[in-house]
Design an enzyme around this catalytic site. Structure first.
Site, short mmCIF file in Angstrom:
data_model
loop_
_atom_site.label_atom_id
_atom_site.label_comp_id
_atom_site.label_asym_id
_atom_site.label_seq_id
_atom_site.Cartn_x
_atom_site.Cartn_y
_atom_site.Cartn_z
CB CYS A 88 46.70 23.52 -0.77
SG CYS A 88 46.03 21.88 -0.45
NE ARG A 120 52.14 25.91 -2.22
CZ ARG A 120 52.80 26.33 -1.14
NH1 ARG A 120 53.84 27.10 -1.27
NH2 ARG A 120 52.40 26.00 0.06
CD1 TRP A 152 48.68 17.15 -4.52
CD2 TRP A 152 48.54 16.54 -2.38
NE1 TRP A 152 49.33 15.95 -4.39
CE2 TRP A 152 49.26 15.55 -3.08
CE3 TRP A 152 48.32 16.36 -1.01
CZ2 TRP A 152 49.76 14.41 -2.47
CZ3 TRP A 152 48.82 15.22 -0.40
CH2 TRP A 152 49.53 14.26 -1.13
CG ASN A 161 48.52 24.43 2.58
OD1 ASN A 161 48.32 23.23 2.49
ND2 ASN A 161 49.73 24.95 2.51
N GLY A 162 46.40 22.72 4.70
CA GLY A 162 46.68 22.04 5.96
C GLY A 162 45.64 20.98 6.26
CD GLU A 208 67.38 12.22 -5.64
OE1 GLU A 208 67.02 13.13 -6.40
OE2 GLU A 208 66.71 11.88 -4.64
CE LYS A 231 64.91 14.07 -8.38
NZ LYS A 231 64.41 13.68 -7.06
CD GLU A 291 60.46 12.35 -6.73
OE1 GLU A 291 60.19 12.95 -5.70
OE2 GLU A 291 61.42 12.66 -7.47
CG HIS A 305 72.68 -9.70 2.46
ND1 HIS A 305 72.98 -10.66 3.40
CD2 HIS A 305 73.86 -9.15 2.09
CE1 HIS A 305 74.28 -10.66 3.63
NE2 HIS A 305 74.84 -9.75 2.84
CE LYS A 352 60.35 21.90 -5.91
NZ LYS A 352 61.35 20.98 -6.49
#
Length: 607
Positions: free
Chosen positions: A2, A27, A74, A98-99, A479, A483, A486, A502, A602
């Protein structure tokens, strides 16, 4: 996560609040709103979705006032609806937050017992109702806010605005960042300096547990014990051109393209002009007194740590462990005193990483942070802060910050290797020479975008994609999978190539593309052997390798992306580029929101 903005201004604040919120879009958010005080009257406007919806609402229902607060939300407690959007209001008070308020259920029960009704599903409404309850008992706004803040448990950044008070904001932080900006007869509050950048560069960061009573001519700051304190005012200048797309369709595309420039800057900050010595903070400990490295991060930063583990053990001959920040402190691991703890975070505000850092302080010999925001909480609480020099990164999916993190970590590893005698002067000089050539190699890789785009369009139709790699290519495979997940919402997994047999090999068929990342290094033959197993089962292989690797791969490869030859130290940074481009072009082909993918933020500033 947020975003918060607050202004006690000399002019109408609604347009400025919305513009500041726009700078906080990176964000991540799913609703937004503002509240103002005009002639003593408190009012607010809120909308779900993009800021354009809030802007449209304000055209038809404008808000006057020279004092105001704003928020991009958010969703945590409660779905993204107008009712749940911030600012929350109860009577004479409006709050943005925020939190997470961990004891909101207990507070809610207390308030409900008094006959106070709730209209939302959020924890933040509890803060507003509690403050209003104190006001209704005759407390002043500043005392009501102080009493409210004292009752809260959890992580929060808060900003209160009161009816009848057009020259007052009260703010507090615990676990979530908050900054105060000073102007000429104006005061500002923001989640970070970027939100405040066009209005002021005079920034004061609140410390953990601080609260502040803000008026246009001053800010009184109190610590967690209620004692009035002074906090340093810093000049923080931000190049706002970095926050514009600059002709690119998306911020992610711009930030991928910026990598040769920012990597060149990062290398120049870590390698001297003569190219024969490293430049690192003087406060960095001597590595000859270190027996063990612990590297901690989340998401993309975690994969940067995984690459650094290979480097520390191979080049500096130092045992290294890597942990996900969200798991680390709950294991309560022993930290021998000759341990160096390294924390990697783009924002420097990642809640789990910050908590892990605090666990290590006083236990490890030294705490080092590898960060992009030098004024962040993680940077300020570290013994040594090592900037990555990536510049502002707006796209939620990290690109240039990742390669700059790797570059900073490589410099740290080379310093450790030389200090411990694991690297000769000649070997160090060779690695430094290689680092100086990194921007040119990345520029070459960016020139392959056309071929990568063609492959990405094919990947965009898949439901599942596997990425394989060995050595440092293993974390790059993970990574790459992250990506793709995401921003394109395609399920993808990264595996060590040797793990294929395996379990994952059971997934292989003609519908599951397998991306193999295989520079022609000492592990190439092993990787290609695994690749052959995929093709023998009808799997489609996209091979990312250099010219020698492509020549040795044999027939049957579905598509090949040929990378420039590169020293082994540089391949993680270099091969991250096609991984980024694959994800980007696949997302564009699918039409997803590249810069602000669904459900993602973010900076994750709460657990």
């Amino acid at each position: 996560m947020c975003g918060i903005i607050g202004i006690l201004g000399r002019h109408e604040v609604a347009p400025t609040l919305v513009e500041a919120l726009r700078r906080l879009e990176y964000r991540g958010y799913d609703s937004a709103g503002i509240a103002t005080v005009s002639d003593g009257i408190l009012d607010r406007r809120r909308a779900v979705g993009k800021l354009a919806n809030l802007s449209d609402l304000l055209v038809h229902q404008p808000l006057a006032g020279k004092a105001g607060i704003g928020h991009t939300r958010w969703a945590t407690h409660g779905a993204p609806t107008v009712a749940n959007a911030h600012p929350h209001r109860a009577g004479q008070v409006a709050v943005v937050h925020n939190g997470i308020i961990e004891n909101f259920s207990t507070l809610r029960e207390e308030l409900s017992a008094k006959g106070i009704a709730f209209e939302t599903e959020t924890d933040t409404e509890t803060v507003a109702l509690l403050a209003q309850d104190f006001l209704s008992r005759g407390l002043s706004p500043r005392d009501a806010a102080a009493r409210t803040i004292a009752r809260l448990e959890g992580a929060f950044a808060l900003c209160f605005l009161f009816e009848g008070e057009d020259d007052l904001m009260i703010v507090a932080r615990k676990g979530s960042p908050l900054a105060i900006g000073r102007g000429d007869g104006e005061m500002f509050v923001g989640s970070d300096a970027l939100a405040l950048a066009p209005m002021t560069d005079r920034i004061t960061y609140l410390e953990e547990g601080d609260r502040a009573v803000i008026r246009r001519d001053c800010a009184e700051i109190y610590d967690s014990d209620g004692k009035q304190v002074s906090r340093e005012e810093r000049i923080v200048r931000i190049d706002l051109s970095r926050t514009e797309r600059g002709g690119h369709k998306h911020f992610m595309a711009k930030e991928i393209a910026e990598q040769p420039t920012v990597l060149g800057d990062a290398v120049a900050r870590h390698v001297n002009i003569g190219g024969n010595a490293l430049i690192l903070p003087d406060t960095l400990t001597g590595f000859d007194g270190i027996d063990r490295i612990v590297l901690i991060g989340c998401g993309t930063a975690f994969y940067a740590c995984q690459v650094a583990k290979y480097w520390f053990e191979g080049l500096a001959r130092l045992p290294a462990e890597v942990d996900i920040a969200s798991e680390f402190r709950y294991r309560a691991p022993p930290i021998p005193e000759r341990t160096l703890a390294i924390f990697v975070s783009q924002s420097g505000e990642t809640a789990d990483t910050l908590a892990a850092l605090r666990y290590c302080r006083g236990r490890a010999a030294q705490v080092v942070s590898v960060i992009n925001v030098t004024e962040s909480s993680i940077a300020r609480e570290s013994d040594v802060a090592l900037p990555i020099h990536a510049g502002v990164e707006v796209g939620v999916a990290s690109t240039k910050a990742f390669t700059c993190q790797l570059t900073a970590l490589a410099a740290l590893v080379l310093h450790a290797g030389r200090a411990r005698g694991a690297l000769s002067a000649e070997a160090l000089a060779g690695h430094l020479s290689a680092l100086r050539g990194l921007p040119g190699l990345v520029n070459h890789a960016l020139g392959l975008s056309g071929g990568v785009e063609q492959a990405a369009r094919a990947l965009s139709t898949a439901q599942d994609v596997l990425f394989l790699g060995r050595g440092t290519m293993y974390p790059i495979a993970m990574e790459a999978a992250l990506k793709l997940k995401e921003i394109s919402y395609i399920h993808a997994e990264g595996y060590a190539s040797g793990e294929l047999k395996h379990g994952p090999i059971s997934l292989i068929d003609g519908k599951v593309p397998v991306v193999v990342m295989a520079p022609s290094d000492r592990l190439y033959d092993k990787t290609v052997s695994n690749m052959q197993e995929v093709m023998a089962r009808g799997g489609r292989v996209l091979l990312i390798t250099d010219a020698r690797g492509a020549a040795r791969a044999g027939e049957g490869v579905w598509q090949t992306i040929i990378m420039p030859d590169a020293p082994e130290l540089l391949t993680p940074m270099l091969y991250a580029v096609p991984a980024q481009l694959l994800a980007y072009h696949a997302a564009v082909a699918k039409g997803t929101d590249v810069d602000q993918p669904r459900n993602l933020a973010k900076s994750v500033t709460v657990e």
